[in-house]
Design a protein around this motif. Structure first.
Motif, short mmCIF file in Angstrom:
data_model
loop_
_atom_site.label_atom_id
_atom_site.label_comp_id
_atom_site.label_asym_id
_atom_site.label_seq_id
_atom_site.Cartn_x
_atom_site.Cartn_y
_atom_site.Cartn_z
N MET A 52 0.83 -1.21 0.00
CA MET A 52 0.00 0.00 0.00
C MET A 52 0.86 1.26 0.00
O MET A 52 0.61 2.20 -0.74
N ASN A 53 1.92 1.26 0.84
CA ASN A 53 2.77 2.45 0.95
C ASN A 53 3.39 2.81 -0.40
O ASN A 53 3.39 3.97 -0.81
N GLU A 54 3.95 1.79 -1.07
CA GLU A 54 4.59 2.05 -2.37
C GLU A 54 3.55 2.43 -3.42
O GLU A 54 3.79 3.33 -4.23
N TRP A 59 2.63 6.21 -2.35
CA TRP A 59 3.63 7.26 -2.39
C TRP A 59 4.32 7.40 -3.74
O TRP A 59 4.69 8.51 -4.14
N THR A 60 4.51 6.31 -4.46
CA THR A 60 5.23 6.38 -5.74
C THR A 60 4.52 7.27 -6.76
O THR A 60 5.16 8.14 -7.37
N VAL A 88 -5.20 6.26 -9.83
CA VAL A 88 -6.60 6.20 -9.39
C VAL A 88 -7.41 5.33 -10.34
O VAL A 88 -8.21 4.48 -9.91
N TYR A 89 -7.23 5.54 -11.62
CA TYR A 89 -7.95 4.77 -12.64
C TYR A 89 -7.63 3.28 -12.52
O TYR A 89 -8.53 2.43 -12.56
N ILE A 90 -6.35 2.95 -12.37
CA ILE A 90 -5.93 1.55 -12.28
C ILE A 90 -6.46 0.91 -11.00
O ILE A 90 -6.92 -0.24 -11.01
N ALA A 91 -6.41 1.66 -9.89
CA ALA A 91 -6.91 1.13 -8.61
C ALA A 91 -8.41 0.86 -8.69
O ALA A 91 -8.90 -0.17 -8.22
N LEU A 100 -7.23 2.13 -1.93
CA LEU A 100 -6.15 2.88 -2.55
C LEU A 100 -6.69 4.02 -3.40
O LEU A 100 -6.16 5.14 -3.38
N ALA A 101 -7.77 3.75 -4.14
CA ALA A 101 -8.37 4.78 -4.98
C ALA A 101 -8.83 5.97 -4.15
O ALA A 101 -8.56 7.13 -4.49
N TRP A 102 -9.50 5.68 -3.02
CA TRP A 102 -9.98 6.76 -2.15
C TRP A 102 -8.83 7.56 -1.54
O TRP A 102 -8.88 8.81 -1.49
N ILE A 103 -7.79 6.90 -1.12
CA ILE A 103 -6.65 7.60 -0.51
C ILE A 103 -5.97 8.52 -1.52
O ILE A 103 -5.63 9.67 -1.22
#
Length: 217
Positions: A1-3, A6-7, A183-186, A194-197
């Motif tokens: 999740m972090n990568e 943040w990436t 966002v699109y990929i998530a 992940l999309a929401w974050i």
């Protein structure tokens, strides 16, 4: 999740930061030329400069592929010179961001320059100041608020670019996967967390950018 979180953010901020340096230089030069030069077809040229502002991002992406793709003379020359195509690289994402952000910088700079009283510039020139000194010490400072607003808006626009980047630079994690693409990929993968974050992070960054432009005005 972090990568995964943040990436794309790091990459987007990196590309947007370099983008505003490029559009600052080209936007200022274009604004000066369009303000001072008078020629037939000037309206057409200025319309072309502003065109990326209203064109669908996918159209911009298509045009970039036609200009820099392997089948084009420019793309072929770049591939021969550097040993690889510019498509699906970090540089492709940078070009896409710069193209869509340029009109905002150009328009803001031009608006700022137009607010400067020509009599003040003329008086400085009559006192012996060179053109570059007049620009650096009179025109630029008096236009500073508009220029800064243009930089902020260009930064925000480059940060949020999706269509042209996706088509021209693709989706390569760590290389071309910016926040909008992530966002699109998530979402496509069903990773709503992940999309929401990423969406919340994008909203916060964009809000701060717009807030800054309001404060500056």
């Amino acid at each position: 999740m972090n990568e995964s979180f943040w990436t794309p953010i790091k990459l987007s901020l990196e590309i947007a930061s370099v983008t505003i340096i490029i559009v600052f230089v080209f936007g200022i030069v274009a604004a000066i030329l369009m303000r001072n030069l008078h020629f037939r077809g000037k309206v057409v040229v200025e319309t072309i400069l502003l065109l990326p502002l209203v064109l669908p991002p996918t159209v911009v992406g298509f045009l970039l592929i036609m200009i820099f793709g392997n089948q084009s003379p420019i793309g072929a020359a770049i591939e021969k010179l550097f040993g690889q195509s510019i498509m699906f690289t970090w540089w492709a994402a940078l070009i896409a961001g710069a193209v869509v952000a340029f009109p905002l910088m150009y328009q803001s700079a031009k608006t700022g320059f137009q607010t400067v009283d020509p009599d003040i510039e003329a008086a400085a020139k009559m006192d012996g100041a060179a053109n570059w000194k007049v620009f650096l010490f009179i025109t630029l400072p008096l236009s500073l608020k508009s220029i800064i607003s243009g930089l902020i808006l260009a930064f925000a626009r480059a940060l949020g670019e999706f269509g042209a980047t996706f088509m021209f630079a693709g989706n390569l994690p760590g290389k071309t996967q910016t926040i909008p693409i992530a966002v699109y990929i998530a979402l496509d993968a069903g990773n709503m967390q992940l999309a929401w974050i990423l969406v919340i992070a994008m909203i916060i960054i964009s809000f701060v950018m717009l807030l800054l432009t309001t404060i500056i005005k």
